[in-house]
Design a protein around this motif. Structure first.
Motif, PDB file in Angstrom:
ATOM      1  N   HIS A 281      38.222 -53.415   0.465  1.00  0.00           N
ATOM      2  CA  HIS A 281      36.929 -53.089   1.059  1.00  0.00           C
ATOM      3  C   HIS A 281      36.418 -54.260   1.889  1.00  0.00           C
ATOM      4  O   HIS A 281      36.242 -55.369   1.377  1.00  0.00           O
ATOM      5  CB  HIS A 281      35.933 -52.749  -0.052  1.00  0.00           C
ATOM      6  N   ARG A 282      36.256 -54.021   3.183  1.00  0.00           N
ATOM      7  CA  ARG A 282      35.721 -55.026   4.100  1.00  0.00           C
ATOM      8  C   ARG A 282      36.468 -56.351   4.001  1.00  0.00           C
ATOM      9  O   ARG A 282      35.872 -57.438   3.949  1.00  0.00           O
ATOM     10  CB  ARG A 282      34.224 -55.225   3.879  1.00  0.00           C
ATOM     11  N   GLY A 283      37.777 -56.272   3.968  1.00  0.00           N
ATOM     12  CA  GLY A 283      38.615 -57.454   3.999  1.00  0.00           C
ATOM     13  C   GLY A 283      38.836 -58.138   2.675  1.00  0.00           C
ATOM     14  O   GLY A 283      39.453 -59.210   2.633  1.00  0.00           O
ATOM     15  N   SER A 284      38.373 -57.527   1.568  1.00  0.00           N
ATOM     16  CA  SER A 284      38.540 -58.148   0.258  1.00  0.00           C
ATOM     17  C   SER A 284      39.072 -57.129  -0.740  1.00  0.00           C
ATOM     18  O   SER A 284      38.746 -55.941  -0.660  1.00  0.00           O
ATOM     19  CB  SER A 284      37.210 -58.710  -0.261  1.00  0.00           C
ATOM     20  N   VAL A 285      39.868 -57.615  -1.686  1.00  0.00           N
ATOM     21  CA  VAL A 285      40.321 -56.780  -2.795  1.00  0.00           C
ATOM     22  C   VAL A 285      39.206 -56.780  -3.832  1.00  0.00           C
ATOM     23  O   VAL A 285      38.947 -57.803  -4.472  1.00  0.00           O
ATOM     24  CB  VAL A 285      41.623 -57.324  -3.416  1.00  0.00           C
ATOM     25  N   ILE A 286      38.523 -55.640  -4.004  1.00  0.00           N
ATOM     26  CA  ILE A 286      37.388 -55.600  -4.929  1.00  0.00           C
ATOM     27  C   ILE A 286      37.797 -55.096  -6.309  1.00  0.00           C
ATOM     28  O   ILE A 286      36.973 -55.081  -7.231  1.00  0.00           O
ATOM     29  CB  ILE A 286      36.228 -54.751  -4.381  1.00  0.00           C
ATOM     30  N   GLY A 287      39.052 -54.711  -6.458  1.00  0.00           N
ATOM     31  CA  GLY A 287      39.517 -54.287  -7.771  1.00  0.00           C
ATOM     32  C   GLY A 287      40.937 -53.770  -7.739  1.00  0.00           C
ATOM     33  O   GLY A 287      41.441 -53.390  -6.678  1.00  0.00           O
ATOM     34  N   VAL A 288      41.584 -53.787  -8.895  1.00  0.00           N
ATOM     35  CA  VAL A 288      42.955 -53.296  -9.037  1.00  0.00           C
ATOM     36  C   VAL A 288      43.033 -52.435 -10.292  1.00  0.00           C
ATOM     37  O   VAL A 288      42.491 -52.813 -11.345  1.00  0.00           O
ATOM     38  CB  VAL A 288      43.967 -54.453  -9.132  1.00  0.00           C
ATOM     39  N   TYR A 289      43.688 -51.311 -10.173  1.00  0.00           N
ATOM     40  CA  TYR A 289      43.939 -50.428 -11.314  1.00  0.00           C
ATOM     41  C   TYR A 289      45.423 -50.429 -11.621  1.00  0.00           C
ATOM     42  O   TYR A 289      46.253 -50.363 -10.708  1.00  0.00           O
ATOM     43  CB  TYR A 289      43.473 -49.010 -10.990  1.00  0.00           C
ATOM     44  N   ARG A 290      45.769 -50.502 -12.909  1.00  0.00           N
ATOM     45  CA  ARG A 290      47.163 -50.469 -13.344  1.00  0.00           C
ATOM     46  C   ARG A 290      47.456 -49.143 -14.036  1.00  0.00           C
ATOM     47  O   ARG A 290      46.713 -48.733 -14.933  1.00  0.00           O
ATOM     48  CB  ARG A 290      47.443 -51.627 -14.308  1.00  0.00           C
ATOM     49  N   LYS A 291      48.527 -48.495 -13.648  1.00  0.00           N
ATOM     50  CA  LYS A 291      48.898 -47.196 -14.206  1.00  0.00           C
ATOM     51  C   LYS A 291      49.032 -47.286 -15.722  1.00  0.00           C
ATOM     52  O   LYS A 291      49.706 -48.175 -16.256  1.00  0.00           O
ATOM     53  CB  LYS A 291      50.209 -46.729 -13.573  1.00  0.00           C
ATOM     54  N   LEU A 292      48.431 -46.331 -16.416  1.00  0.00           N
ATOM     55  CA  LEU A 292      48.401 -46.342 -17.872  1.00  0.00           C
ATOM     56  C   LEU A 292      49.664 -45.768 -18.497  1.00  0.00           C
ATOM     57  O   LEU A 292      50.100 -46.204 -19.567  1.00  0.00           O
ATOM     58  CB  LEU A 292      47.187 -45.550 -18.368  1.00  0.00           C
ATOM     59  N   TYR A 293      50.232 -44.759 -17.835  1.00  0.00           N
ATOM     60  CA  TYR A 293      51.433 -44.079 -18.331  1.00  0.00           C
ATOM     61  C   TYR A 293      52.516 -44.180 -17.257  1.00  0.00           C
ATOM     62  O   TYR A 293      52.627 -43.304 -16.397  1.00  0.00           O
ATOM     63  CB  TYR A 293      51.119 -42.620 -18.657  1.00  0.00           C
ATOM     64  N   PRO A 294      53.326 -45.252 -17.288  1.00  0.00           N
ATOM     65  CA  PRO A 294      54.270 -45.504 -16.189  1.00  0.00           C
ATOM     66  C   PRO A 294      55.286 -44.402 -15.954  1.00  0.00           C
ATOM     67  O   PRO A 294      55.675 -44.152 -14.819  1.00  0.00           O
ATOM     68  CB  PRO A 294      54.950 -46.812 -16.606  1.00  0.00           C
ATOM     69  N   ALA A 295      55.772 -43.733 -17.006  1.00  0.00           N
ATOM     70  CA  ALA A 295      56.778 -42.688 -16.807  1.00  0.00           C
ATOM     71  C   ALA A 295      56.848 -41.822 -18.049  1.00  0.00           C
ATOM     72  O   ALA A 295      56.382 -42.210 -19.123  1.00  0.00           O
ATOM     73  CB  ALA A 295      58.151 -43.288 -16.523  1.00  0.00           C
ATOM     74  N   ILE A 296      57.423 -40.633 -17.874  1.00  0.00           N
ATOM     75  CA  ILE A 296      57.550 -39.721 -19.010  1.00  0.00           C
ATOM     76  C   ILE A 296      58.536 -40.285 -20.034  1.00  0.00           C
ATOM     77  O   ILE A 296      58.310 -40.225 -21.241  1.00  0.00           O
ATOM     78  CB  ILE A 296      58.006 -38.333 -18.528  1.00  0.00           C
ATOM     79  N   ASN A 297      59.628 -40.839 -19.575  1.00  0.00           N
ATOM     80  CA  ASN A 297      60.658 -41.366 -20.481  1.00  0.00           C
ATOM     81  C   ASN A 297      60.628 -42.883 -20.535  1.00  0.00           C
ATOM     82  O   ASN A 297      60.088 -43.485 -21.449  1.00  0.00           O
ATOM     83  CB  ASN A 297      62.032 -40.844 -20.067  1.00  0.00           C
ATOM     84  N   LYS A 298      61.174 -43.563 -19.518  1.00  0.00           N
ATOM     85  CA  LYS A 298      61.158 -45.023 -19.525  1.00  0.00           C
ATOM     86  C   LYS A 298      60.982 -45.530 -18.105  1.00  0.00           C
ATOM     87  O   LYS A 298      61.275 -44.835 -17.133  1.00  0.00           O
ATOM     88  CB  LYS A 298      62.431 -45.600 -20.138  1.00  0.00           C
ATOM     89  N   SER A 299      60.504 -46.764 -18.003  1.00  0.00           N
ATOM     90  CA  SER A 299      60.196 -47.351 -16.705  1.00  0.00           C
ATOM     91  C   SER A 299      60.294 -48.862 -16.800  1.00  0.00           C
ATOM     92  O   SER A 299      60.156 -49.450 -17.883  1.00  0.00           O
ATOM     93  CB  SER A 299      58.783 -46.944 -16.269  1.00  0.00           C
ATOM     94  N   VAL A 300      60.523 -49.515 -15.653  1.00  0.00           N
ATOM     95  CA  VAL A 300      60.500 -50.979 -15.624  1.00  0.00           C
ATOM     96  C   VAL A 300      59.062 -51.491 -15.601  1.00  0.00           C
ATOM     97  O   VAL A 300      58.817 -52.684 -15.810  1.00  0.00           O
ATOM     98  CB  VAL A 300      61.260 -51.532 -14.397  1.00  0.00           C
ATOM     99  N   TYR A 301      58.114 -50.590 -15.362  1.00  0.00           N
ATOM    100  CA  TYR A 301      56.710 -50.981 -15.332  1.00  0.00           C
ATOM    101  C   TYR A 301      56.136 -51.088 -16.743  1.00  0.00           C
ATOM    102  O   TYR A 301      56.441 -50.271 -17.619  1.00  0.00           O
ATOM    103  CB  TYR A 301      55.876 -49.962 -14.561  1.00  0.00           C
ATOM    104  N   ALA A 302      55.277 -52.085 -16.940  1.00  0.00           N
ATOM    105  CA  ALA A 302      54.488 -52.163 -18.158  1.00  0.00           C
ATOM    106  C   ALA A 302      53.283 -51.236 -18.016  1.00  0.00           C
ATOM    107  O   ALA A 302      52.878 -50.881 -16.905  1.00  0.00           O
ATOM    108  CB  ALA A 302      54.023 -53.602 -18.392  1.00  0.00           C
ATOM    109  N   ALA A 303      52.707 -50.849 -19.130  1.00  0.00           N
ATOM    110  CA  ALA A 303      51.555 -49.952 -19.118  1.00  0.00           C
ATOM    111  C   ALA A 303      50.259 -50.740 -18.971  1.00  0.00           C
ATOM    112  O   ALA A 303      50.075 -51.784 -19.608  1.00  0.00           O
ATOM    113  CB  ALA A 303      51.516 -49.130 -20.398  1.00  0.00           C
ATOM    114  N   GLY A 304      49.362 -50.239 -18.139  1.00  0.00           N
ATOM    115  CA  GLY A 304      48.049 -50.844 -18.019  1.00  0.00           C
ATOM    116  C   GLY A 304      47.201 -50.528 -19.236  1.00  0.00           C
ATOM    117  O   GLY A 304      47.518 -49.638 -20.025  1.00  0.00           O
TER     118      GLY A 304
END
Length: 295
Positions: free
Chosen positions: A111-134
């Protein structure tokens, strides 16, 4: 009530995101910048991009660290600088590189040239993923609009949406990447996603804005589920299947009041039984965590 126009890319950017080699962040940013400029000219205030639009999804990449972006060190702010606008806020999906080598499937609000927030996915995948859960469910405010973000699979769970709505969210943005092998990602997926969007909208009295990828590669296909649903569950616009385009709609900046189905306490027996259900589920979760720690 003033309405806020929003737009989401349903194909051009998402389609290129699927067809580009993993890590093609610069080209993706250039394409998104074109969309930002279009939004500026049309008076659109929020641009929602798909899940993993910068670089692709780590689950499909041989070297995901090559395009993962560090948030704490300021790398994300630098990467998104070309998208800066005084009139358009952009929601951008990316792979986040965090401490201890962890990866998160994330979305940034720029927003207006700044990162005002970040959301991390809570459920990365149905089975398995390289992502950690937010583990956070924040809301963000831009102008008169307070909103939450749920990434793709997160939208199939009602709890995150309800928690964000309880914090005052009037809209939910759903960055999505339904690019899957043909045996998993059939033409029925857009309808299934739309049903989830309508459910979340009606349950919480919020607008739901989904931005999906679309197109084919040699081993993946996405039919595109991009669309906008109003706070009463009315579908305001959808993308054409397997076709490039943008979806634009005005959405209310205030949640629907009273929120339907939020007054279960009118019957104490219902409220008590539901509280016990949640408590049992929490106890099972805690037990599972203890078992994992002991293994």
């Amino acid at each position: 009530m003033r309405q806020s126009p929003v737009v989401l890319p349903s194909s051009i950017d998402p389609c290129l995101q699927l067809l580009l080699p993993a890590g093609s962040t610069e080209l993706a940013l250039s394409l998104i910048r074109e969309r930002v400029e279009w939004c500026e000219s049309e008076g659109v205030e929020i641009l929602c991009c798909p899940e993993g639009v910068l670089g692709g999804l780590a689950d499909y990449a041989p070297r995901p660290m090559a395009f993962a972006i560090d948030v704490e060190g300021g790398q994300l702010h630098t990467a998104l600088a070309p998208l800066a606008s005084n009139r358009v806020t952009t929601i951008v999906g990316f792979t986040e590189r965090a401490s201890r080598g962890r990866l998160f499937n994330s979305a940034a609000v720029f927003h207006r040239g700044s990162v005002i927030g970040v959301y991390r996915k809570l459920y990365p995948a149905i089975n398995k993923s390289v992502y950690a859960a937010g583990d956070k469910m924040p809301v963000f405010t831009v102008g008169d609009l307070t909103f939450g973000i749920v990434i793709c699979l997160d939208s199939t769970y009602y709890e995150p949406a309800r928690i964000m709505a309880a914090q005052g969210a009037a809209a939910l943005f759903v960055p999505t990447n339904n690019g899957m092998p043909p045996t998993r990602g059939g033409p029925e997926l857009p309808a299934e996603a739309r049903n989830k969007d309508i459910a979340r909208a009606v349950e919480n009295g919020v607008s739901v804005v989904r931005a999906d990828v679309v197109g084919r590669t040699s081993d993946l296909v996405s039919y595109g589920s991009s669309g906008i649903v109003g706070r009463s569950g009315t579908v305001l616009g959808v993308a054409k299947r397997l076709e490039a385009g943008l979806v634009v709609a005005d959405i209310e900046t205030a949640p629907r009041e009273p929120r339907p189905g939020w007054d279960a306490s009118r019957n104490p027996a219902v409220a008590s039984e539901y509280a016990q259900l949640v408590a049992r589920a929490f106890a099972i979760t805690e037990h599972s965590i203890d078992i994992m720690k002991s293994v």
